[in-house]
Write a protein that holds these residues in place. Sequence first.
Motif, PDB file in Angstrom:
ATOM      1  N   PHE A  70       0.815  -1.203   0.000  1.00 44.09           N
ATOM      2  CA  PHE A  70       0.000   0.000   0.000  1.00 44.09           C
ATOM      3  C   PHE A  70       0.860   1.270   0.000  1.00 44.09           C
ATOM      4  O   PHE A  70       0.365   2.364   0.263  1.00 44.09           O
ATOM      5  N   GLY A  71       2.154   1.079  -0.290  1.00 41.90           N
ATOM      6  CA  GLY A  71       3.031   2.224  -0.477  1.00 41.90           C
ATOM      7  C   GLY A  71       3.836   2.659   0.720  1.00 41.90           C
ATOM      8  O   GLY A  71       4.609   3.607   0.627  1.00 41.90           O
ATOM      9  N   TRP A  72       3.689   1.953   1.849  1.00 42.84           N
ATOM     10  CA  TRP A  72       4.437   2.342   3.034  1.00 42.84           C
ATOM     11  C   TRP A  72       5.854   1.784   2.967  1.00 42.84           C
ATOM     12  O   TRP A  72       6.067   0.615   2.676  1.00 42.84           O
ATOM     13  N   GLN A  73       6.827   2.650   3.261  1.00 40.50           N
ATOM     14  CA  GLN A  73       8.225   2.227   3.323  1.00 40.50           C
ATOM     15  C   GLN A  73       8.699   2.366   4.762  1.00 40.50           C
ATOM     16  O   GLN A  73       8.779   3.479   5.297  1.00 40.50           O
ATOM     17  N   LEU A  74       8.963   1.213   5.393  1.00 38.94           N
ATOM     18  CA  LEU A  74       9.369   1.243   6.797  1.00 38.94           C
ATOM     19  C   LEU A  74      10.887   1.335   6.911  1.00 38.94           C
ATOM     20  O   LEU A  74      11.601   0.533   6.298  1.00 38.94           O
ATOM     21  N   PRO A  75      11.399   2.299   7.698  1.00 41.97           N
ATOM     22  CA  PRO A  75      12.850   2.393   7.887  1.00 41.97           C
ATOM     23  C   PRO A  75      13.340   1.283   8.814  1.00 41.97           C
ATOM     24  O   PRO A  75      12.929   1.212   9.969  1.00 41.97           O
ATOM     25  N   GLY A  76      14.163   0.388   8.314  1.00 43.54           N
ATOM     26  CA  GLY A  76      14.696  -0.681   9.145  1.00 43.54           C
ATOM     27  C   GLY A  76      13.682  -1.787   9.361  1.00 43.54           C
ATOM     28  O   GLY A  76      12.577  -1.782   8.815  1.00 43.54           O
ATOM     29  N   THR A  77      14.073  -2.773  10.177  1.00 40.85           N
ATOM     30  CA  THR A  77      13.216  -3.909  10.472  1.00 40.85           C
ATOM     31  C   THR A  77      12.605  -3.750  11.860  1.00 40.85           C
ATOM     32  O   THR A  77      13.326  -3.614  12.843  1.00 40.85           O
ATOM     33  N   PRO A  78      11.280  -3.760  11.966  1.00 41.38           N
ATOM     34  CA  PRO A  78      10.648  -3.639  13.292  1.00 41.38           C
ATOM     35  C   PRO A  78      11.063  -4.804  14.202  1.00 41.38           C
ATOM     36  O   PRO A  78      11.165  -5.951  13.759  1.00 41.38           O
ATOM     37  N   VAL A  79      11.295  -4.508  15.471  1.00 41.87           N
ATOM     38  CA  VAL A  79      11.746  -5.515  16.433  1.00 41.87           C
ATOM     39  C   VAL A  79      10.797  -5.523  17.624  1.00 41.87           C
ATOM     40  O   VAL A  79      10.444  -4.467  18.159  1.00 41.87           O
ATOM     41  N   LEU A  80      10.384  -6.709  18.029  1.00 43.11           N
ATOM     42  CA  LEU A  80       9.513  -6.843  19.197  1.00 43.11           C
ATOM     43  C   LEU A  80      10.306  -6.654  20.477  1.00 43.11           C
ATOM     44  O   LEU A  80      11.356  -7.273  20.660  1.00 43.11           O
ATOM     45  N   ASP A  81       9.816  -5.819  21.368  1.00 43.02           N
ATOM     46  CA  ASP A  81      10.371  -5.696  22.719  1.00 43.02           C
ATOM     47  C   ASP A  81       9.463  -6.493  23.639  1.00 43.02           C
ATOM     48  O   ASP A  81       8.402  -6.016  24.051  1.00 43.02           O
ATOM     49  N   TRP A  82       9.848  -7.712  23.959  1.00 47.78           N
ATOM     50  CA  TRP A  82       9.050  -8.638  24.761  1.00 47.78           C
ATOM     51  C   TRP A  82       8.750  -8.064  26.137  1.00 47.78           C
ATOM     52  O   TRP A  82       7.638  -8.223  26.659  1.00 47.78           O
ATOM     53  N   GLU A  83       9.714  -7.379  26.731  1.00 48.03           N
ATOM     54  CA  GLU A  83       9.520  -6.837  28.071  1.00 48.03           C
ATOM     55  C   GLU A  83       8.456  -5.744  28.091  1.00 48.03           C
ATOM     56  O   GLU A  83       7.660  -5.650  29.030  1.00 48.03           O
ATOM     57  N   ILE A  84       8.414  -4.923  27.054  1.00 46.09           N
ATOM     58  CA  ILE A  84       7.396  -3.868  26.991  1.00 46.09           C
ATOM     59  C   ILE A  84       6.012  -4.490  26.830  1.00 46.09           C
ATOM     60  O   ILE A  84       5.052  -4.079  27.487  1.00 46.09           O
ATOM     61  N   LEU A  85       5.905  -5.496  25.956  1.00 46.30           N
ATOM     62  CA  LEU A  85       4.618  -6.164  25.767  1.00 46.30           C
ATOM     63  C   LEU A  85       4.133  -6.775  27.072  1.00 46.30           C
ATOM     64  O   LEU A  85       2.956  -6.613  27.454  1.00 46.30           O
ATOM     65  N   LYS A  86       5.015  -7.459  27.773  1.00 43.92           N
ATOM     66  CA  LYS A  86       4.625  -8.085  29.044  1.00 43.92           C
ATOM     67  C   LYS A  86       4.201  -7.039  30.065  1.00 43.92           C
ATOM     68  O   LYS A  86       3.195  -7.219  30.770  1.00 43.92           O
ATOM     69  N   ALA A  87       4.961  -5.969  30.156  1.00 40.15           N
ATOM     70  CA  ALA A  87       4.655  -4.942  31.160  1.00 40.15           C
ATOM     71  C   ALA A  87       3.327  -4.266  30.865  1.00 40.15           C
ATOM     72  O   ALA A  87       2.525  -4.008  31.785  1.00 40.15           O
ATOM     73  N   ASN A  88       3.073  -3.969  29.597  1.00 36.28           N
ATOM     74  CA  ASN A  88       1.817  -3.316  29.233  1.00 36.28           C
ATOM     75  C   ASN A  88       0.632  -4.244  29.461  1.00 36.28           C
ATOM     76  O   ASN A  88      -0.443  -3.811  29.905  1.00 36.28           O
TER      77      ASN A  88
END
Length: 461
Positions: A70-88
């Motif tokens: 759909f035309g989006w260009q993402l800078p770099g590769t997104p990375v999951l932060d497991w600790e943030i997900l768990k805390a939230n």
Amino acid sequence: MAEFDFDLFVIGGGSGGVRAARMAAQRGARIGMAESGPMGGTCVNVGCIPKKLYSYGAHFHEAFEESRGFGWQLPGTPVLDWEILKANRAREITRLNGIYDGLMINGGVERLQGHGRLVDAHTVEVSHPDGQTTRHTSKNILIATGGVPFVPEFPGRELAVTSDDMFDLPQFPKRLVVVGGGYIACEMASIFHGLGAEVTLLYRGEQILRSFDDEVRAFTASEMRKAGVDIRLHSEVSRIEAAGAARKVHLKDGQVLDADVVLYATGRKPRVDNLGLAELGVQQEENGSIRVDEHFTTSVPSVFALGDVVGRLELTPVALAEGMALVDHLFGAAPGKPARTVDYELIPTAVFTHPPIGTVGLSEEKARTKYGAIRVFRSDFKSLKHTLSGSSERTLVKMVVDAATDRVVGLHMVGADAGEIVQGFAVALKCGATKAQFDSTIGIHPTSAEEFVTMREVSRT
């Protein structure tokens, strides 16, 4: 002085227990509740809510990839932060625990922290965290303690985890082995694959999701495999060995799999330990579930049970409905309304695999057994979104019709928003909708849901 301290004492602060306590208190009944853990039960703490939150998180991985079309260009590769997900997640669950506690306290329920145990037909002993015990009498007692996952006996079983552990693992598992083929196993496999794990799902049967429609089962397995989940059927574990912090999973066919975490999701059992059931003569099934009649009465007339602990349909909305039906039975229906009962036919459900499943009514196989002559309408297609996303994911919609009456007796979907879509159609099936009425309904375009009202050609009879 009242004969009893309470009109109803509830053991268990999960979905069914909270609903029954709250509704009964609104009728003016004196209610007590004992819960040893955080409020909300499995659903809030280690079930529906955290599972859906993690499913949302897993979908972002797919969305990042699909956005390029759909035309989006993402800078770099997104990375999951497991600790943030768990805390939230933990913060949200704590908020919900507080809401459930507030519902009890503000509703006039005497909320006791501790493990409740039956002493006699009208007395509950509560063991509190500080070591003290208190006894409370009640005209009626409700057991709503839910269920727990279990791991069968085999060498190395202590090295496996259950679904209760998955939301707060110390480290994100790069290699996850899931054992089981039910909805929990399949959901966890999809979710953790979406979050970035390499996932292998082992199931000893011929196809995952036993008891679901056969075509839905095969279609879902195919889509999960396309996404990258390694589903291995006719596979059984012989033993698990530790390999440092990792695990070696030995299969009965001689194969050995390396994993960081091994999840056993092969079933759940009723939470009935140390409730005093046997001593009081409360009858149970072989698997421990509590026997009840149509009014959720056990073999002891003043003791009732509902939800997962009775082993009917282990779904949160079912426990809620059972709780309301019990309140009407014990305290009378609300003014101007009939007493509620629970109809176990046409209960919709969803499985949050990727893609998700939504289903209500009979599978094709069960409909053939019940009605004989049926008509099946089905369509599978690439949704409009994926014409640009680059994904090969397909959607399945299926309708099963009783040929004699034209009534729609089963409706199934595998695809985005399946649960949201099928919930609405469940009302139609509950009202006895016919295929002709579906055909006369105007669709909403362009949606996947409109396929249910535009299918005209019979796929098979």
